[in-house]
Design a protein around this motif. Structure first.
Motif, PDB file in Angstrom:
ATOM      1  N   PRO A 190       0.852  -1.193   0.000  1.00 48.40           N
ATOM      2  CA  PRO A 190       0.000   0.000   0.000  1.00 48.40           C
ATOM      3  C   PRO A 190       0.883   1.236   0.000  1.00 48.40           C
ATOM      4  O   PRO A 190       1.957   1.245   0.612  1.00 48.40           O
ATOM      5  CB  PRO A 190      -0.789  -0.126   1.305  1.00 48.40           C
ATOM      6  CG  PRO A 190       0.036  -1.022   2.169  1.00 48.40           C
ATOM      7  CD  PRO A 190       0.735  -1.956   1.255  1.00 48.40           C
ATOM      8  N   ALA A 191       0.443   2.262  -0.687  1.00 45.42           N
ATOM      9  CA  ALA A 191       1.259   3.478  -0.775  1.00 45.42           C
ATOM     10  C   ALA A 191       1.406   4.144   0.578  1.00 45.42           C
ATOM     11  O   ALA A 191       2.456   4.732   0.871  1.00 45.42           O
ATOM     12  CB  ALA A 191       0.642   4.443  -1.778  1.00 45.42           C
ATOM     13  N   SER A 192       0.355   4.060   1.386  1.00 45.61           N
ATOM     14  CA  SER A 192       0.420   4.725   2.681  1.00 45.61           C
ATOM     15  C   SER A 192      -0.457   4.011   3.699  1.00 45.61           C
ATOM     16  O   SER A 192      -1.446   3.362   3.340  1.00 45.61           O
ATOM     17  CB  SER A 192      -0.018   6.184   2.561  1.00 45.61           C
ATOM     18  OG  SER A 192      -1.353   6.263   2.148  1.00 45.61           O
ATOM     19  N   VAL A 193      -0.051   4.097   4.936  1.00 47.32           N
ATOM     20  CA  VAL A 193      -0.861   3.652   6.068  1.00 47.32           C
ATOM     21  C   VAL A 193      -0.682   4.679   7.167  1.00 47.32           C
ATOM     22  O   VAL A 193       0.308   5.423   7.184  1.00 47.32           O
ATOM     23  CB  VAL A 193      -0.468   2.241   6.590  1.00 47.32           C
ATOM     24  CG1 VAL A 193      -0.669   1.186   5.519  1.00 47.32           C
ATOM     25  CG2 VAL A 193       0.940   2.248   7.116  1.00 47.32           C
ATOM     26  N   SER A 194      -1.630   4.715   8.075  1.00 48.02           N
ATOM     27  CA  SER A 194      -1.516   5.652   9.188  1.00 48.02           C
ATOM     28  C   SER A 194      -2.076   5.023  10.449  1.00 48.02           C
ATOM     29  O   SER A 194      -2.882   4.088  10.399  1.00 48.02           O
ATOM     30  CB  SER A 194      -2.234   6.959   8.861  1.00 48.02           C
ATOM     31  OG  SER A 194      -3.602   6.720   8.669  1.00 48.02           O
ATOM     32  N   GLY A 195      -1.653   5.578  11.568  1.00 50.05           N
ATOM     33  CA  GLY A 195      -2.143   5.102  12.848  1.00 50.05           C
ATOM     34  C   GLY A 195      -1.850   6.122  13.926  1.00 50.05           C
ATOM     35  O   GLY A 195      -1.026   7.030  13.729  1.00 50.05           O
ATOM     36  N   SER A 196      -2.502   5.953  15.038  1.00 48.80           N
ATOM     37  CA  SER A 196      -2.295   6.859  16.169  1.00 48.80           C
ATOM     38  C   SER A 196      -1.278   6.249  17.121  1.00 48.80           C
ATOM     39  O   SER A 196      -1.083   5.029  17.144  1.00 48.80           O
ATOM     40  CB  SER A 196      -3.615   7.091  16.902  1.00 48.80           C
ATOM     41  OG  SER A 196      -4.567   7.665  16.038  1.00 48.80           O
ATOM     42  N   PRO A 197      -0.640   7.101  17.899  1.00 49.14           N
ATOM     43  CA  PRO A 197       0.307   6.565  18.895  1.00 49.14           C
ATOM     44  C   PRO A 197      -0.350   5.496  19.762  1.00 49.14           C
ATOM     45  O   PRO A 197      -1.522   5.619  20.141  1.00 49.14           O
ATOM     46  CB  PRO A 197       0.684   7.811  19.694  1.00 49.14           C
ATOM     47  CG  PRO A 197       0.544   8.930  18.720  1.00 49.14           C
ATOM     48  CD  PRO A 197      -0.652   8.565  17.875  1.00 49.14           C
ATOM     49  N   ALA A 198       0.419   4.451  20.049  1.00 50.37           N
ATOM     50  CA  ALA A 198       0.011   3.319  20.876  1.00 50.37           C
ATOM     51  C   ALA A 198      -0.818   2.284  20.108  1.00 50.37           C
ATOM     52  O   ALA A 198      -0.989   1.157  20.593  1.00 50.37           O
ATOM     53  CB  ALA A 198      -0.739   3.739  22.124  1.00 50.37           C
ATOM     54  N   GLN A 199      -1.292   2.642  18.923  1.00 55.70           N
ATOM     55  CA  GLN A 199      -2.028   1.670  18.113  1.00 55.70           C
ATOM     56  C   GLN A 199      -1.067   0.715  17.418  1.00 55.70           C
ATOM     57  O   GLN A 199       0.160   0.898  17.458  1.00 55.70           O
ATOM     58  CB  GLN A 199      -2.885   2.392  17.067  1.00 55.70           C
ATOM     59  CG  GLN A 199      -4.129   3.055  17.606  1.00 55.70           C
ATOM     60  CD  GLN A 199      -5.012   3.606  16.489  1.00 55.70           C
ATOM     61  OE1 GLN A 199      -4.530   3.915  15.388  1.00 55.70           O
ATOM     62  NE2 GLN A 199      -6.299   3.744  16.767  1.00 55.70           N
ATOM     63  N   SER A 200      -1.643  -0.288  16.739  1.00 52.66           N
ATOM     64  CA  SER A 200      -0.871  -1.213  15.910  1.00 52.66           C
ATOM     65  C   SER A 200      -1.282  -1.049  14.460  1.00 52.66           C
ATOM     66  O   SER A 200      -2.454  -0.776  14.169  1.00 52.66           O
ATOM     67  CB  SER A 200      -1.111  -2.663  16.341  1.00 52.66           C
ATOM     68  OG  SER A 200      -0.621  -2.895  17.635  1.00 52.66           O
ATOM     69  N   ILE A 201      -0.319  -1.214  13.571  1.00 53.35           N
ATOM     70  CA  ILE A 201      -0.613  -1.188  12.149  1.00 53.35           C
ATOM     71  C   ILE A 201       0.076  -2.369  11.486  1.00 53.35           C
ATOM     72  O   ILE A 201       1.066  -2.905  12.011  1.00 53.35           O
ATOM     73  CB  ILE A 201      -0.174   0.141  11.485  1.00 53.35           C
ATOM     74  CG1 ILE A 201       1.341   0.326  11.568  1.00 53.35           C
ATOM     75  CG2 ILE A 201      -0.908   1.316  12.092  1.00 53.35           C
ATOM     76  CD1 ILE A 201       2.087  -0.157  10.338  1.00 53.35           C
ATOM     77  N   THR A 202      -0.451  -2.740  10.332  1.00 59.64           N
ATOM     78  CA  THR A 202       0.154  -3.820   9.548  1.00 59.64           C
ATOM     79  C   THR A 202       0.318  -3.356   8.110  1.00 59.64           C
ATOM     80  O   THR A 202      -0.613  -2.782   7.525  1.00 59.64           O
ATOM     81  CB  THR A 202      -0.698  -5.096   9.582  1.00 59.64           C
ATOM     82  OG1 THR A 202      -0.759  -5.580  10.936  1.00 59.64           O
ATOM     83  CG2 THR A 202      -0.106  -6.174   8.697  1.00 59.64           C
ATOM     84  N   ILE A 203       1.500  -3.589   7.571  1.00 62.17           N
ATOM     85  CA  ILE A 203       1.795  -3.268   6.179  1.00 62.17           C
ATOM     86  C   ILE A 203       1.920  -4.577   5.412  1.00 62.17           C
ATOM     87  O   ILE A 203       2.696  -5.451   5.808  1.00 62.17           O
ATOM     88  CB  ILE A 203       3.097  -2.458   6.055  1.00 62.17           C
ATOM     89  CG1 ILE A 203       2.976  -1.136   6.822  1.00 62.17           C
ATOM     90  CG2 ILE A 203       3.425  -2.192   4.591  1.00 62.17           C
ATOM     91  CD1 ILE A 203       4.284  -0.356   6.915  1.00 62.17           C
ATOM     92  N   SER A 204       1.166  -4.693   4.340  1.00 66.47           N
ATOM     93  CA  SER A 204       1.210  -5.920   3.544  1.00 66.47           C
ATOM     94  C   SER A 204       2.190  -5.793   2.387  1.00 66.47           C
ATOM     95  O   SER A 204       2.518  -4.689   1.943  1.00 66.47           O
ATOM     96  CB  SER A 204      -0.182  -6.254   3.004  1.00 66.47           C
ATOM     97  OG  SER A 204      -0.630  -5.203   2.159  1.00 66.47           O
ATOM     98  N   CYS A 205       2.614  -6.935   1.912  1.00 63.86           N
ATOM     99  CA  CYS A 205       3.586  -7.008   0.817  1.00 63.86           C
ATOM    100  C   CYS A 205       3.221  -8.241  -0.005  1.00 63.86           C
ATOM    101  O   CYS A 205       3.474  -9.375   0.420  1.00 63.86           O
ATOM    102  CB  CYS A 205       4.984  -7.111   1.390  1.00 63.86           C
ATOM    103  SG  CYS A 205       6.293  -7.507   0.215  1.00 63.86           S
ATOM    104  N   THR A 206       2.597  -8.017  -1.156  1.00 65.79           N
ATOM    105  CA  THR A 206       2.094  -9.126  -1.945  1.00 65.79           C
ATOM    106  C   THR A 206       2.986  -9.410  -3.149  1.00 65.79           C
ATOM    107  O   THR A 206       3.294  -8.508  -3.928  1.00 65.79           O
ATOM    108  CB  THR A 206       0.665  -8.840  -2.416  1.00 65.79           C
ATOM    109  OG1 THR A 206      -0.167  -8.627  -1.265  1.00 65.79           O
ATOM    110  CG2 THR A 206       0.122 -10.012  -3.219  1.00 65.79           C
ATOM    111  N   GLY A 207       3.384 -10.668  -3.253  1.00 65.96           N
ATOM    112  CA  GLY A 207       4.198 -11.080  -4.384  1.00 65.96           C
ATOM    113  C   GLY A 207       3.530 -12.206  -5.133  1.00 65.96           C
ATOM    114  O   GLY A 207       2.307 -12.214  -5.287  1.00 65.96           O
TER     115      GLY A 207
END
Lengths: 125, 109
Positions: free
Chosen positions: B7-24
């Motif tokens: 994904p070009a961009s992701v965002s989150g607030s402090p203390a939260q969790s985020i996940t960035i995907s990478c599809t091949g």
């Protein structure tokens, strides 16, 4: 402590050859445990792997660049080099050299664990 | 070879969790447990954060973790901190070749 330092001209004319050297200190380029790679990043864009070389001269190249790229290693100077031939403006990028552990299970270059600071090469007349 | 898809961009607030995907594809991510992740600040060299799918180098916070399922690898950052705001790139071995993802800009709001 390992350090990698890219060196070379910051400006290259179209159709000419881009030549960069990565000077390695704090580790021997003769290491059985590492490959040595090049990665570039056009301004504002993502990373692109160029190629990787082992001290014995074994090389891996990005198929899209293979016809225009040569990697070499100079163990006496503890450095490795990149040449990109017939450059165009599309080759303008920050070029990074990096160390890659050799994956012992399959004998291939693995991840990039240490990077140089990068050097900007601009292709322009 | 084609770049891995992030994904070009992701965002989150402090203390939260985020996940960035990478599809091949099954020529790269799907076939090898040789996925790595890099953090890059503007004007700086990339820094290794995860290697071989889920291994963390010495000195990298345990808030960073990696995983893989099929042709998709993921980087999870838990307990987001302002200093996590950066670009993140995935990378995979692709059979005598290496391919990067296009990169994801993480914003910590």
């Amino acid at each position: 402590q390992l350090q990698l330092q890219e060196s070379g001209p910051g400006l290259v004319k179209p159709s000419e050859t881009l030549s960069l050297t990565c000077i390695v200190s704090g580790d021997s380029i003769n290491s059985h445990f590492h490959y040595w790679g090049w990665v570039r990043q056009p301004p504002g864009k993502g990373l692109e792997w160029i190629g990787s070389i082992y001290y014995r001269g074994n090389t891996y190249y990005n198929p899209s660049l293979k016809s225009r790229v040569t990697l070499s290693v100079d163990t006496s100077k503890n450095q490795f080099s990149l040449k990109v031939y017939s450059v165009t403006a599309a080759d303008t990028a920050v070029f990074y050299c990096a160390r890659q552990p050799d994956n012992p299970a399959v004998g291939i270059p693995d991840y990039f664990d240490q990077w140089g600071q990068g050097t900007l090469v601009t292709v322009s007349s | 070879q084609s770049a891995l898809t992030q994904p070009a961009s992701v965002s989150g607030s402090p203390a939260q969790s985020i996940t960035i995907s990478c599809t091949g594809t099954n020529n790269d991510v799907g076939s090898y447990n040789l996925v790595s992740w890099y953090q890059q600040y503007p004007g700086k060299a990339p820094k290794l954060m995860i290697y071989e799918v889920n291994k963390r180098p010495s000195g990298v916070s345990n808030r960073f973790s990696g995983s893989k399922s099929g042709n998709t690898a993921s980087l999870t950052i838990s307990g987001l901190q302002p200093e996590d705001e950066a670009d993140y790139f995935c990378c995979s071995y692709a059979g005598s070749s290496t391919v990067f993802g296009g990169g994801t800009r993480l914003s910590v709001l």
